[in-house]
Design an enzyme around this catalytic site. Structure first.
Site, PDB file in Angstrom:
ATOM      1  CG  HIS A 107       8.977 -29.451  27.700  1.00 48.63           C
ATOM      2  ND1 HIS A 107       8.025 -28.627  26.996  1.00 48.63           N
ATOM      3  CD2 HIS A 107      10.037 -28.828  27.675  1.00 48.63           C
ATOM      4  CE1 HIS A 107       8.485 -27.567  26.448  1.00 48.63           C
ATOM      5  NE2 HIS A 107       9.810 -27.519  27.030  1.00 48.63           N
ATOM      6  CD  GLU A 108      12.746 -28.765  30.347  1.00 47.20           C
ATOM      7  OE1 GLU A 108      13.681 -28.774  29.653  1.00 47.20           O
ATOM      8  OE2 GLU A 108      12.040 -28.298  30.868  1.00 47.20           O
ATOM      9  CB  CYS A 138       9.171 -24.503  24.784  1.00 48.44           C
ATOM     10  SG  CYS A 138      11.136 -24.955  24.651  1.00 48.44           S
ATOM     11  CG  LEU A 139      12.173 -20.764  29.167  1.00 49.27           C
ATOM     12  CD1 LEU A 139      13.366 -21.279  30.248  1.00 49.27           C
ATOM     13  CD2 LEU A 139      11.411 -19.937  29.423  1.00 49.27           C
ATOM     14  N   GLY A 146      11.709 -25.391  33.915  1.00 50.20           N
ATOM     15  CA  GLY A 146      12.724 -26.470  33.483  1.00 50.20           C
ATOM     16  C   GLY A 146      13.748 -25.964  32.443  1.00 50.20           C
ATOM     17  CD  GLN A 197      15.126 -25.347  26.689  1.00 50.74           C
ATOM     18  OE1 GLN A 197      15.345 -25.946  27.594  1.00 50.74           O
ATOM     19  NE2 GLN A 197      14.247 -24.506  26.244  1.00 50.74           N
ATOM     20  CG  HIS A 236      14.289 -29.287  25.158  1.00 50.14           C
ATOM     21  ND1 HIS A 236      14.015 -28.417  24.131  1.00 50.14           N
ATOM     22  CD2 HIS A 236      13.490 -28.529  26.019  1.00 50.14           C
ATOM     23  CE1 HIS A 236      13.273 -27.544  23.985  1.00 50.14           C
ATOM     24  NE2 HIS A 236      12.734 -27.778  25.524  1.00 50.14           N
TER      25      HIS A 236
HETATM   26  O1  GNR Z   1       8.955 -22.931  31.606  1.00 50.61           O
HETATM   27  C1  GNR Z   1       8.457 -23.912  30.958  1.00 50.61           C
HETATM   28  N1  GNR Z   1       7.148 -24.215  31.277  1.00 50.61           N
HETATM   29  C2  GNR Z   1       6.445 -25.307  30.789  1.00 50.61           C
HETATM   30  C3  GNR Z   1       5.105 -25.007  30.989  1.00 50.61           C
HETATM   31  C4  GNR Z   1       4.520 -26.297  30.412  1.00 50.61           C
HETATM   32  C5  GNR Z   1       5.054 -27.306  30.227  1.00 50.61           C
HETATM   33  C6  GNR Z   1       6.354 -27.371  29.849  1.00 50.61           C
HETATM   34  C7  GNR Z   1       7.253 -26.461  30.310  1.00 50.61           C
HETATM   35  S1  GNR Z   1       8.888 -26.481  30.293  1.00 50.61           S
HETATM   36  C8  GNR Z   1       9.378 -24.610  30.073  1.00 50.61           C
HETATM   37  C9  GNR Z   1      10.786 -24.150  30.133  1.00 50.61           C
HETATM   38  C10 GNR Z   1      11.338 -24.891  28.817  1.00 50.61           C
HETATM   39  O2  GNR Z   1      11.249 -24.640  27.871  1.00 50.61           O
HETATM   40  N2  GNR Z   1      12.073 -26.070  29.255  1.00 50.61           N
HETATM   41  O3  GNR Z   1      12.608 -26.810  28.190  1.00 50.61           O
HETATM   42 NI    NI Z   2      11.391 -26.209  26.462  1.00 56.43          NI
END
Ligand code: GNR
Ligand code: NI
Length: 166
Positions: free
Chosen positions: A133-134, A91-92, A46, A51, A137
């Site tokens: 999670h997204e 998270c990236l 995601g 980001q 952000h």
């Molecule tokens: O790539 C991602 N893997 C992930 C793994 C577990 C829970 C959430 C994520 S999202 C993350 C990509 C990201 O940072 N999205 O904001």
């Molecule tokens: Ni993230």
């Protein structure tokens, strides 16, 4: 098409609350395409516009194994949530750090798609985790905010050190 730079924690720009999108036009679709390329290259499941330092309410996800099921959410709203699930998250924007976060097990979401047309979906399992999670952000929140203050300060120190070495 260019890969976009991804902001890294504790960059204060990740704290920005994103603004609603008012028109879904070709400029926005060009951003979606660049974000998709960036997410697949990372690789990630995601990516929120926050980001890549664009503070509008746009997220993309692809939780498929085949990496060909891109889903786009513009101005997303969570209409219902229920249950609980815990997942090891990464998270990236917080590279190399993984920890367990508890979130709703199922959510119902309304958003606009890349054509600007509203839709609703129900999500569970990884899609539900990823969407929550997204959407965080877009509110200026990252998963480390759910961890203890001790863990947060260790993560901050580690990533600040790493950034200085680059
Ligand atoms: O790539 C991602 N893997 C992930 C793994 C577990 C829970 C959430 C994520 S999202 C993350 C990509 C990201 O940072 N999205 O904001
Ligand atoms: Ni993230």
């Amino acid at each position: 098409m260019p890969l976009l730079d991804i902001l890294e924690y504790p960059d204060p720009r990740l704290l920005t609350v994103a603004q609603p999108v008012d028109v879904v036009d070709d400029d926005l679709r060009a951003l979606i395409d660049d974000m998709a390329e960036t997410m697949y290259a990372a690789p990630g499941v995601g990516l929120a516009a926050t980001q890549v330092n664009v503070h509008v309410r746009l997220v993309i996800v692809d939780v498929s194994e085949t990496r060909d099921q891109l889903q786009v959410f513009i101005n997303p709203e969570i209409l219902e949530r229920d249950g609980e699930q815990s997942c090891e998250e990464g998270c990236l924007s917080v590279p190399g750090i993984y920890d367990t976060v508890t979130r709703a097990a199922r959510i119902k979401v309304r958003a606009l798609g890349r054509d600007g047309v509203p839709f609703e979906i129900e999500a569970e399992e990884m899609l539900a985790v990823c969407l929550q999670h997204e959407f965080d952000h877009l509110e200026g929140k990252v998963f480390v905010d759910y961890l203890s203050r001790l863990k947060q300060s260790r993560i901050r120190t580690r990533l600040e050190k790493r950034a200085r070495r680059r």
